[in-house]
Design an enzyme around this catalytic site. Structure first.
Site, mmCIF file in Angstrom:
data_model
loop_
_atom_site.group_PDB
_atom_site.id
_atom_site.type_symbol
_atom_site.label_atom_id
_atom_site.label_comp_id
_atom_site.label_asym_id
_atom_site.label_seq_id
_atom_site.Cartn_x
_atom_site.Cartn_y
_atom_site.Cartn_z
ATOM 1 N N GLY A 96 0.815 -0.980 -0.072
ATOM 2 C CA GLY A 96 -0.188 0.094 -0.205
ATOM 3 C C GLY A 96 0.804 1.349 0.121
ATOM 4 O O GLY A 96 2.229 1.445 -0.218
ATOM 5 N N CYS A 107 -11.058 -1.137 -2.909
ATOM 6 C CA CYS A 107 -10.427 -0.679 -4.132
ATOM 7 C C CYS A 107 -11.172 -1.529 -5.155
ATOM 8 O O CYS A 107 -10.856 -2.813 -5.352
ATOM 9 C CB CYS A 107 -8.879 -0.945 -4.181
ATOM 10 S SG CYS A 107 -8.354 -0.714 -5.858
ATOM 11 N N TYR A 114 -8.575 -5.716 -11.932
ATOM 12 C CA TYR A 114 -7.183 -6.006 -12.643
ATOM 13 C C TYR A 114 -6.013 -6.666 -11.463
ATOM 14 O O TYR A 114 -5.565 -7.689 -12.033
ATOM 15 C CB TYR A 114 -6.502 -4.750 -13.216
ATOM 16 C CG TYR A 114 -5.072 -4.936 -13.631
ATOM 17 C CD1 TYR A 114 -4.903 -5.464 -15.054
ATOM 18 C CD2 TYR A 114 -3.810 -4.540 -12.917
ATOM 19 C CE1 TYR A 114 -3.819 -5.703 -15.406
ATOM 20 C CE2 TYR A 114 -2.627 -4.444 -13.470
ATOM 21 C CZ TYR A 114 -2.580 -5.374 -14.610
ATOM 22 O OH TYR A 114 -1.381 -5.451 -15.096
ATOM 23 N N ASP A 120 -11.475 -5.123 -22.926
ATOM 24 C CA ASP A 120 -10.063 -4.952 -22.148
ATOM 25 C C ASP A 120 -10.460 -4.419 -20.988
ATOM 26 O O ASP A 120 -11.639 -3.952 -20.533
ATOM 27 C CB ASP A 120 -9.330 -4.061 -22.733
ATOM 28 C CG ASP A 120 -7.884 -4.414 -22.526
ATOM 29 O OD1 ASP A 120 -7.451 -5.022 -21.672
ATOM 30 O OD2 ASP A 120 -7.161 -3.757 -23.013
ATOM 31 N N ASP A 121 -9.804 -4.558 -19.624
ATOM 32 C CA ASP A 121 -9.881 -3.978 -18.525
ATOM 33 C C ASP A 121 -10.264 -2.481 -18.451
ATOM 34 O O ASP A 121 -10.842 -1.883 -17.701
ATOM 35 C CB ASP A 121 -9.039 -4.883 -17.422
ATOM 36 C CG ASP A 121 -7.643 -4.335 -17.877
ATOM 37 O OD1 ASP A 121 -7.199 -3.602 -18.498
ATOM 38 O OD2 ASP A 121 -6.632 -5.076 -17.037
ATOM 39 N N CYS A 157 -4.302 7.786 -8.628
ATOM 40 C CA CYS A 157 -4.497 7.035 -7.423
ATOM 41 C C CYS A 157 -3.628 7.421 -6.457
ATOM 42 O O CYS A 157 -2.345 7.458 -6.849
ATOM 43 C CB CYS A 157 -4.657 5.784 -7.663
ATOM 44 S SG CYS A 157 -4.683 4.564 -6.182
ATOM 45 N N CYS A 186 -13.798 2.263 -3.118
ATOM 46 C CA CYS A 186 -13.175 3.194 -3.696
ATOM 47 C C CYS A 186 -12.878 3.291 -5.011
ATOM 48 O O CYS A 186 -12.575 2.427 -5.405
ATOM 49 C CB CYS A 186 -11.734 3.111 -2.730
ATOM 50 S SG CYS A 186 -10.790 4.595 -3.582
ATOM 51 N N CYS A 189 -10.310 6.731 -8.765
ATOM 52 C CA CYS A 189 -9.704 7.001 -9.860
ATOM 53 C C CYS A 189 -10.945 7.419 -11.001
ATOM 54 O O CYS A 189 -10.571 7.929 -11.899
ATOM 55 C CB CYS A 189 -9.070 6.041 -10.406
ATOM 56 S SG CYS A 189 -9.606 4.375 -9.999
#
Lengths: 463, 463, 463, 463
Positions: B115, B252, B258, B361-362, B398, B447, B450
């Site tokens: 983290g 998160c 991902y 795609d991610d 982030c 969260c 982003c």
């Protein structure tokens, strides 16, 4: 003598513009390699760049193993310090390799250190209580933390170094690099050597002068016991306030007997001359009728030449030393052991056959190595082997960085000279007399605590 | 998506008698390797032995590169922690590799950390002023120093950890090993994952449950946000005093999109299911007439299966991924560049020729990779390429450990969806809608700063 | 003298039951390491096992670098051969490392070889025409192929070796291992040394006797020029049919001057004595008034002792040699070059200051090294430097394995002794006279072709 | 399927002027890495330079491990060949790594080879009798020696290659580099694949077309069985005299089932399509009521998609494969074994829980791996596991390069399908029927000897 291991070598350099000091340090450390073969490291800094940007690389191994060419090229800077290490206090962990770099309130500093701080544990305890945290186990980290904490409260690194001196007990030579300066300090007794030289428009600091000439520099002088030298773009400054009077000096006799390189001169005494004179003194003290004089490689050779000259007996080479028997050599097992000494040192039989010989060595710790050598010489046909030792009997532990700190290992501690003579199988045995040490080093004030037990600082056995 | 890099994985184990926990940690870290490939390390301790005797080894490289069998055998102990690292704050220097071990007033501790501490610079400044000295540059060293200083004033490690919580801002999962205990802590927002399992008569703590099953352990539960778990020979103890209410939690979202492994379940939500559901949600939100559905390996594949299922269009494999194009692969130069994507991902032409396809795609960071892939698909004969992205547009940096912290790199920051669609050469482009994220993770509090800029902690840009 | 490089060392061992001969070979090769530092290799065979099962390992580097303990343990067998190599003909490619192992009609053999086959190209051409194919580029492969082809037509390896002798021109020492035997061969002129010893219930064959004593064996005798020795479980057999008369012998003088180890005795002449006598001879031939005598390390030291003794001038050590300046040392660039010699050899200034000295070296090839040393000595204060060289001027190339085969490199080829004396900056220069070589080696028949151009075999320049 | 190992990949390139073909070969070999991970090598030659000057480098390891950037830069040339190897006949010794370079009467040649020469031992025997000597143990050295001997008697390399064809029995793809030419040859049955492409003004030859596109080349066509292709500065020449009629062709079915890369097309049949069709065929032959279809990674996945499509059952991903469990991974000991499969393949429990599933794998050799996977699936909650295998039962050894040559290892050799089904714990088991193989590859003439025992060449068991 294999059993005593030298400690460390330190090297520092400050150049005005040249950004390739890492290469100078590489050569300087190679010249000091005899002082430590366990680990090597270099830290450099570009004083014209971002402050605090210290580049550092260190690892286990010889200088030439640790540093490949591309590594040196990555280490760009005009100020730098380097270190070769044999572990004393702290273990062989790579965490203890030097230079050590630290961030602290006012920036970054890197430190190299030769010697032992006798009261390191006390200082560490005190720093613990103030909340310090340590990631290595060496006393060098203790010194660095102390200086960093003092620096946080004072105006300059050199001032912090100065405040540290009364706190540190022991023998030490320190070079500290801050992003703009080099600060060098030698302990107030002068136990550890440190000298300074000139190189181009810059300066170089080194444990021994042989490393100054190795980089093409010019020796200026030894740093005085207690002296603090600061080098920056304002030039060189000497703070002598903590310098002690000569009567308080105590230079380590073992630098001359064993540690230092043969071509170095420390505190104005040539190492070569001191050893040659030791041989002469032994010849005067213990004359013997013999055909040849030989030394145990490497540190006994010079004294053997001096003995031969004084006694007017031919000097010969009785052993061939195999320089390929190095660190990675696979040692024979116990059963194969007898051949072990042969691998490293082999008698040149034609030289000793039928001869009465004098054999010179620097010291005796356990006595097993010299006993082996004598037995080899007799097998090769030597008729008599008279042993002469360049140092008095080892009776007391050293607390200043020499790796023999336990009485039980010292044969002289529990055996008479006659007993040792018989045990090693010699025809006669003569140790250098303490009163003759002055023949080696003149009136230089010495620390010879390992012989006479008189320690120049307070000492405290480390648990 | 290649541009976002995961951060770190932590693993801890406590066994009553088994002295070979280093091997368990080895397997656990291998299962967590996807969280960081830059460096790996293990620290162990024998709780029945000398207190303070922590053995540690860490180096750059994959777990299997860093640890040879004999290394593991040297690391004997029944308690241990391990770490895989991708550098976030602090640089890739090996000094920042973890575990970090520290000596302090009351003994020794080792720490692993996943983290980012948002206010690390402030805490470091405060510690500097109290005289602390740092030898690394990571925020993990800051955390360790803080805890060690607090420990010096309190009765136990777990108490020191507890006092540290209000000081630390950010997302973090911590495991601290003292010679007798493991203490684990998850940040009060639950940004970073951390869970606990049982293994024989002991316990295991891990970033993800896939590592628990990899060592043959049994998943117990996720550690709660703000919870402090202590494991010692008195058993396991949970301190929930600092636990927050669910409304303050902020897990998160990128762990699901991902970071985490496909077979992990975090905070009761299966990663596989969340990705499969993302595909379904995209299909509902952006239906399109097409012949085939394919994903970008690896993280786009599962969503593609979900999209295919929902849309009732066949799922196919459009790319072959060459798993031998690894870290040491020599990348083509600019002129040779075109072939670069082909080396790693190659289109299976027979699959896409003459087809209208959906490509999943991610996420999109810079957009260059997806643009290349689309161009390759068209060259191979795909007649339409409709792109669907499993996450909303990236609009905000982030601060909690994801390595995309600069708006200028985010294509979505300065381009409309239509603009991006044209730029990457797609026939249509659909981003997951923020309101649809709940289809992935149900009512789990997230969260998603982003995407929406709502940060769950105070943040401060790091200079 | 740095410019001439020694060639190779060979070692073979046959033991009745001991399966660990690889360790003996390791020690033997370490003792022969001075003969070649480029590559090392060991091949062993268990004569009680599957025939043909030869285990081999070889690589670039020193013996201690190539062989870790586990490597030796994998090499199980009671027969073995080993090799240390400095490349002569064939380049430094690892393909040319030895032992070389070959399969042929009747089984497998391994071969080690020291020396040069003068007509290797002719033999290779002939083997090519018979359809042979070569995978390496060394003449050792040519020898092995020749023997294997002959073996295919004859009844035994030793017979094949015997048939090879008339074909091979040059200087060579060969050891061939078949799965049940060792066969050793020394060239009919005796150019290359080879001797035999006893070890337990087995035998050992070696380039020099120092390696026999290194493994705890007992020297038996030199192998005679042209003699073929076969060792098998039937015992030891000597075939002397191809032995030449003493008048045809031509032992390489450079083994005594430079190649061999100081503690070896070759063809009954002690290397130490021969060098010591060279010093005496030089003193008689070129007396000079001087204060001290010193040698250039290593090979000039013994002669310096002899000179000192004969001239009754004190022998001193004028140079410190840094043994850490090894193969991986990063050499200074041209601009830094001046310090290069200082790195390896440094003058001990206190020894030479104000002194008239005699300096002894083994030979002069290009003259640059000795010129540098003289300049260093003068800088350190030597007032006169009289150079004496233990060998006559080098005027002719060597075709038998010494790596100086081009006249243009030989300073003596195009300069008078006076000219050389001036060029190197000496006060006087005396080369050993050809007629005095007998003072070194008595009436041993010598090859001194490099001095007088009289070659003991037909020679042919290799293109 | 883990138990069958692929063999080798070959790559050759000829460019008119570009001297950096080593980099192309590096990329080509990386694309072929799936064909062999044990060793890699490159040989290059500058056709405008000294003839015979072939540079070669090879070592154990992956392409990216063997070749660092500086290694590639040292390999300068416009012609080159490369090889990735999995050992078949000859053992894993580095001596057997390819390319193999040879000197022979007319110069030098280098050779790369995929496949197995069935009568290698006979040919070797014959060459032994003609006096040949071998330094490696592979059949590639036999081929090279044969060609070199033939070349010594004929006018060109291509002529020598042609004369070798009738002598060589087996499956092989060869590329031979002489200093000016590349010669490529595919065995007359077409057992091994080989194709040709264009790159700039040059040509590239490769085991599979995926490597042609990886270097930016353009596929031209497959080389015909028995065809000899010669590339030189006179252009490209095809000699089809030894080409066989299609009825004699026998392409290896296992290239499609397992060896080749998913995105390759061999002999006009797409590997992807063939596997997808295998899945469809299995669905038609062995329909079953189920909820999901999954494949065993990697080679079972495509067939699973085909099965799912045909059966209209959702395709899912049931396993996560940890790509970090590589060659250097320390395998668990027997006691720790259960976790071993988990380390590499872990079930995604949420996918299979409560589901009746179809599981597709490429083949069964010993049956232990699939049994483990089924047990894991059941533990994770799968209610039924119906296994479908993309190949018929393995009943006969392969002599052409597939590393399963011993009947005793083949479970199908001594167990019925029902027995195997029970042994592996499946609910049902269906093997691809031999008559259905045509659904994979259409009317392509196949070698399916491992299933039906009909060998396309004479065979002889190798002792």
């Amino acid at each position: 003598m294999d059993e005593i291991r030298e400690e460390c070598g330190v090297f520092g350099i400050w150049r005005r513009n040249d950004k390739d000091v890492s290469k100078d340090i590489y050569y300087g450390l190679t010249a000091l390699q005899h002082r430590g073969q366990e680990a090597a490291g270099i830290a450099v800094c570009d004083s014209s760049g971002e402050p605090g940007n210290i580049c550092i690389y260190k690892n286990r191994g010889l200088v030439s193993e640790v540093f490949a060419e591309h590594k040196l090229e990555e280490l760009k800077g005009n100020i730098g310090v380097g270190h070769v290490r044999y572990s004393t206090f702290g273990g062989s962990d790579v965490r203890n390799a030097q230079p050590m770099a630290f961030q602290y309130l006012k920036g970054t500093l890197a430190l190299v250190h030769n010697g032992n701080i006798v009261n390191a544990i006390d200082i560490k305890e005190r720093l613990f209580k103030e909340g310090s945290v340590f990631s290595a186990t060496s006393d060098s980290e203790v010194v660095a933390t102390l200086i960093a904490r003092l620096r946080a409260k004072t105006g300059s690194v050199e001032e912090a170094v100065k405040q540290a001196v009364p706190i540190l007990e022991g023998g030490y030579a320190l070079i500290i690099m801050s992003p703009r300066k080099l600060v060098a300090l030698r302990d107030p007794q002068g136990l550890k050597p440190l000298c300074i030289g000139r190189i181009g428009d810059g300066y170089v600091i080194s444990s021994e002068d042989c490393a100054i000439s190795a980089v093409g520099g010019e020796f200026i002088r030894d740093i005085n016991p207690g002296e603090i030298i600061t080098i920056s773009d304002k030039g060189i400054r000497s703070d002598t306030e903590l310098c002690t009077s000569e009567s308080e000096h105590a230079h380590c006799i073992f630098e001359y007997i064993y540690f230092a390189r043969l071509d170095s001169t420390i505190d104005k005494v040539s190492v070569y001359n001191s050893r040659y004179s030791a041989g002469r003194a032994l010849s005067k003290a213990y004359p013997v009728e013999a055909d040849i004089v030989a030394g145990v490689p490497e540190s006994g050779l010079t004294a053997a030449m001096g003995y031969a000259d004084e006694a007017n007996i031919p000097y010969v080479q009785a052993f061939h030393k195999n320089s390929y028997v190095g660190r990675t050599f696979i040692k024979p097992t116990k059963e194969e052991r007898e051949s072990a000494v042969h691998m490293k040192l082999n008698v040149i039989a034609d030289v000793v056959r039928g001869k009465r010989m004098v054999l010179i060595d620097d010291s005796i710790v356990r006595g097993t190595t010299i006993a082996n050598l004598i037995s080899m010489l007799r097998s090769a046909g030597a008729t008599q082997v008279h042993v002469r030792i360049c140092s008095p009997p080892f009776l007391h532990p050293c607390y200043y960085g020499t790796d023999v700190s336990d009485n039980s290992q010292l044969i002289a501690d529990h055996m008479s000279v006659d007993g040792i003579c018989k045990m090693i199988g010699a025809d006669s045995l003569g140790y250098m007399r303490i009163e003759d040490l002055s023949e080696m080093t003149g009136d230089l004030p010495l620390c010879k605590a390992c012989f006479d037990g008189i320690y120049p600082t307070e000492v405290k056995t480390q648990g």
